[in-house]
Write a protein that holds these residues in place. Structure first.
Motif, PDB file in Angstrom:
ATOM      1  N   ILE A 161      63.607  87.987   6.652  1.00  0.00           N
ATOM      2  CA  ILE A 161      62.315  87.784   7.284  1.00  0.00           C
ATOM      3  C   ILE A 161      61.338  87.266   6.234  1.00  0.00           C
ATOM      4  N   TYR A 162      60.561  86.249   6.592  1.00  0.00           N
ATOM      5  CA  TYR A 162      59.572  85.705   5.666  1.00  0.00           C
ATOM      6  C   TYR A 162      58.279  86.515   5.789  1.00  0.00           C
ATOM      7  N   ARG A 163      58.310  87.726   5.262  1.00  0.00           N
ATOM      8  CA  ARG A 163      57.148  88.619   5.208  1.00  0.00           C
ATOM      9  C   ARG A 163      57.346  89.547   4.028  1.00  0.00           C
ATOM     10  N   ARG A 164      56.268  89.896   3.392  1.00  0.00           N
ATOM     11  CA  ARG A 164      56.344  90.845   2.288  1.00  0.00           C
ATOM     12  C   ARG A 164      56.598  92.248   2.827  1.00  0.00           C
ATOM     13  N   LEU A 165      57.271  93.040   2.037  1.00  0.00           N
ATOM     14  CA  LEU A 165      57.590  94.404   2.434  1.00  0.00           C
ATOM     15  C   LEU A 165      56.321  95.208   2.715  1.00  0.00           C
ATOM     16  N   LYS A 166      55.272  94.934   1.968  1.00  0.00           N
ATOM     17  CA  LYS A 166      54.003  95.626   2.165  1.00  0.00           C
ATOM     18  C   LYS A 166      53.457  95.379   3.575  1.00  0.00           C
ATOM     19  N   ASP A 167      53.556  94.146   4.056  1.00  0.00           N
ATOM     20  CA  ASP A 167      53.079  93.812   5.397  1.00  0.00           C
ATOM     21  C   ASP A 167      53.899  94.523   6.475  1.00  0.00           C
ATOM     22  N   ILE A 168      55.195  94.595   6.271  1.00  0.00           N
ATOM     23  CA  ILE A 168      56.065  95.293   7.221  1.00  0.00           C
ATOM     24  C   ILE A 168      55.752  96.781   7.213  1.00  0.00           C
ATOM     25  N   GLU A 169      55.564  97.343   6.029  1.00  0.00           N
ATOM     26  CA  GLU A 169      55.258  98.768   5.899  1.00  0.00           C
ATOM     27  C   GLU A 169      53.991  99.143   6.674  1.00  0.00           C
ATOM     28  N   GLU A 170      52.988  98.297   6.646  1.00  0.00           N
ATOM     29  CA  GLU A 170      51.728  98.571   7.328  1.00  0.00           C
ATOM     30  C   GLU A 170      51.892  98.631   8.844  1.00  0.00           C
ATOM     31  N   GLN A 171      52.919  97.977   9.384  1.00  0.00           N
ATOM     32  CA  GLN A 171      53.125  97.947  10.825  1.00  0.00           C
ATOM     33  C   GLN A 171      54.097  99.012  11.325  1.00  0.00           C
ATOM     34  N   LEU A 172      54.892  99.565  10.431  1.00  0.00           N
ATOM     35  CA  LEU A 172      55.883 100.561  10.839  1.00  0.00           C
ATOM     36  C   LEU A 172      55.281 101.959  10.880  1.00  0.00           C
ATOM     37  N   LEU A 173      55.777 102.760  11.799  1.00  0.00           N
ATOM     38  CA  LEU A 173      55.380 104.157  11.909  1.00  0.00           C
ATOM     39  C   LEU A 173      56.585 105.027  11.576  1.00  0.00           C
ATOM     40  N   SER A 174      56.399 106.330  11.657  1.00  0.00           N
ATOM     41  CA  SER A 174      57.495 107.265  11.463  1.00  0.00           C
ATOM     42  C   SER A 174      58.620 106.888  12.418  1.00  0.00           C
ATOM     43  N   PRO A 175      59.844 106.930  12.022  1.00  0.00           N
ATOM     44  CA  PRO A 175      60.467 107.616  10.900  1.00  0.00           C
ATOM     45  C   PRO A 175      60.701 106.738   9.673  1.00  0.00           C
ATOM     46  N   PHE A 176      60.007 105.608   9.533  1.00  0.00           N
ATOM     47  CA  PHE A 176      60.214 104.722   8.389  1.00  0.00           C
ATOM     48  C   PHE A 176      59.322 105.141   7.223  1.00  0.00           C
ATOM     49  N   VAL A 177      59.944 105.248   6.044  1.00  0.00           N
ATOM     50  CA  VAL A 177      59.240 105.703   4.850  1.00  0.00           C
ATOM     51  C   VAL A 177      59.607 104.796   3.684  1.00  0.00           C
ATOM     52  N   ARG A 178      58.611 104.408   2.923  1.00  0.00           N
ATOM     53  CA  ARG A 178      58.868 103.621   1.712  1.00  0.00           C
ATOM     54  C   ARG A 178      59.304 104.589   0.620  1.00  0.00           C
TER      55      ARG A 178
END
Length: 56
Positions: free
Chosen positions: A26-43
């Motif tokens: 995916i052409y997106r930075r991990l930071k951008d994806i992290e901002e859109q994900l909710l639990s149960p996803f954790v960096r």
């Protein structure tokens, strides 16, 4: 679909999404994806976001 995602791996301005069946680049930075994900996803690392629901 979120239940199928195992983890995301950051690769500069790309992120690799890993599921049980495939890998998508995916052409997106991990930071951008992290901002859109909710639990149960954790960096858990600078380069990884994991689905904690699938950890055993």
């Amino acid at each position: 679909m979120l239940d199928e995602m195992l983890y995301f791996e950051g690769e500069k301005e790309y992120a690799r999404m890993i599921t049980g069946a495939e890998e998508l680049l995916i052409y997106r930075r991990l930071k951008d994806i992290e901002e859109q994900l909710l639990s149960p996803f954790v960096r858990v690392h600078n380069s990884y976001i994991v689905n904690t629901k699938l950890l055993s």
